[in-house]
Design a protein around this motif. Structure first.
Motif, PDB file in Angstrom:
ATOM      1  N   GLU A 110       0.833  -1.208   0.000  1.00 11.36           N
ATOM      2  CA  GLU A 110       0.000   0.000   0.000  1.00 11.36           C
ATOM      3  C   GLU A 110       0.866   1.256   0.000  1.00 11.36           C
ATOM      4  OE1 GLU A 110      -2.513  -0.453   3.418  1.00 11.36           O
ATOM      5  OE2 GLU A 110      -3.825  -1.906   2.414  1.00 11.36           O
ATOM      6  N   ARG A 111       1.938   1.239   0.780  1.00 12.95           N
ATOM      7  CA  ARG A 111       2.848   2.389   0.824  1.00 12.95           C
ATOM      8  C   ARG A 111       3.539   2.565  -0.527  1.00 12.95           C
ATOM      9  NH1 ARG A 111       2.215   6.228   2.376  1.00 12.95           N
ATOM     10  NH2 ARG A 111       4.401   6.775   2.429  1.00 12.95           N
ATOM     11  N   LEU A 112       3.904   1.458  -1.181  1.00 17.96           N
ATOM     12  CA  LEU A 112       4.492   1.558  -2.526  1.00 17.96           C
ATOM     13  C   LEU A 112       3.509   2.203  -3.496  1.00 17.96           C
ATOM     14  CD1 LEU A 112       6.479  -1.742  -3.216  1.00 17.96           C
ATOM     15  CD2 LEU A 112       7.383   0.576  -2.975  1.00 17.96           C
ATOM     16  N   ASP A 113       2.238   1.809  -3.422  1.00 20.89           N
ATOM     17  CA  ASP A 113       1.210   2.416  -4.279  1.00 20.89           C
ATOM     18  C   ASP A 113       1.110   3.917  -4.031  1.00 20.89           C
ATOM     19  OD1 ASP A 113       0.604  -0.018  -5.446  1.00 20.89           O
ATOM     20  OD2 ASP A 113      -1.180  -0.371  -4.207  1.00 20.89           O
ATOM     21  N   ALA A 114       1.154   4.320  -2.768  1.00 20.11           N
ATOM     22  CA  ALA A 114       1.063   5.746  -2.430  1.00 20.11           C
ATOM     23  C   ALA A 114       2.285   6.508  -2.942  1.00 20.11           C
ATOM     24  CB  ALA A 114       0.924   5.916  -0.915  1.00 20.11           C
ATOM     25  N   ILE A 115       3.451   5.902  -2.836  1.00 26.77           N
ATOM     26  CA  ILE A 115       4.674   6.524  -3.348  1.00 26.77           C
ATOM     27  C   ILE A 115       4.583   6.680  -4.857  1.00 26.77           C
ATOM     28  CG2 ILE A 115       7.149   6.148  -3.726  1.00 26.77           C
ATOM     29  CD1 ILE A 115       7.167   4.838  -0.881  1.00 26.77           C
ATOM     30  N   GLU A 116       4.110   5.639  -5.542  1.00 26.09           N
ATOM     31  CA  GLU A 116       3.970   5.709  -7.001  1.00 26.09           C
ATOM     32  C   GLU A 116       3.008   6.824  -7.410  1.00 26.09           C
ATOM     33  OE1 GLU A 116       3.072   2.868 -10.830  1.00 26.09           O
ATOM     34  OE2 GLU A 116       2.102   2.383  -8.929  1.00 26.09           O
ATOM     35  N   ALA A 117       1.857   6.896  -6.758  1.00 25.25           N
ATOM     36  CA  ALA A 117       0.871   7.923  -7.097  1.00 25.25           C
ATOM     37  C   ALA A 117       1.453   9.322  -6.919  1.00 25.25           C
ATOM     38  CB  ALA A 117      -0.385   7.753  -6.244  1.00 25.25           C
TER      39      ALA A 117
END
Length: 129
Positions: free
Chosen positions: A16-23
């Motif tokens: 989830e944190r990776l997704d937030a970083i990507e966004a």
């Protein structure tokens, strides 16, 4: 060098944190930076954790001072607080826990080194998947 190679597990909270970083990076027009982060995770971070599961600084080397953080640590499974380590790679700080019982290092969270503290209440449940 460690006697055996550990498995590396990515928890739901880490993903989830990776997704937030990507966004965030895509919105900032720096999506290529996310690709670099993923490549470094695969080429450096995960192999290092497999070989050296206790790499990085013990999270409790500088224990939190707030009552809330101390309560969250107390609520973790037995032995878990002592297994927590911080691994700094580039601009990112990762929280992981090496569990002897199943020879697995769980990546619990990732954040830019300037962000606020880790959210233990949301992190730990995903480590048992």
């Amino acid at each position: 060098m460690a006697d055996k190679l550990y498995r590396v597990g990515l928890t739901r909270s880490f993903l989830e944190r990776l997704d937030a970083i990507e966004a965030f990076l895509v919105e900032a027009g720096a999506g290529f930076t996310f690709d670099t982060l993923l490549a470094e995770l695969r080429a450096t971070v995960i192999p290092n954790l497999r070989r050296f599961p206790r790499i990085g600084r013990r999270y409790l080397a500088n224990p939190p001072q707030s009552a809330e953080a101390l309560a969250q640590l107390a609520a973790l499974p037995a032995g878990a607080p002592d297994a927590l380590r911080e691994y700094l790679h580039g601009d990112y700080l990762m929280l992981n826990a090496a569990m002897e019982a199943n020879a697995t290092v769980y990546l619990l969270s990732i954040r830019h080194h300037r962000q606020l503290s880790f959210d233990f209440a949301r992190l730990w449940p995903g480590a048992h998947e």
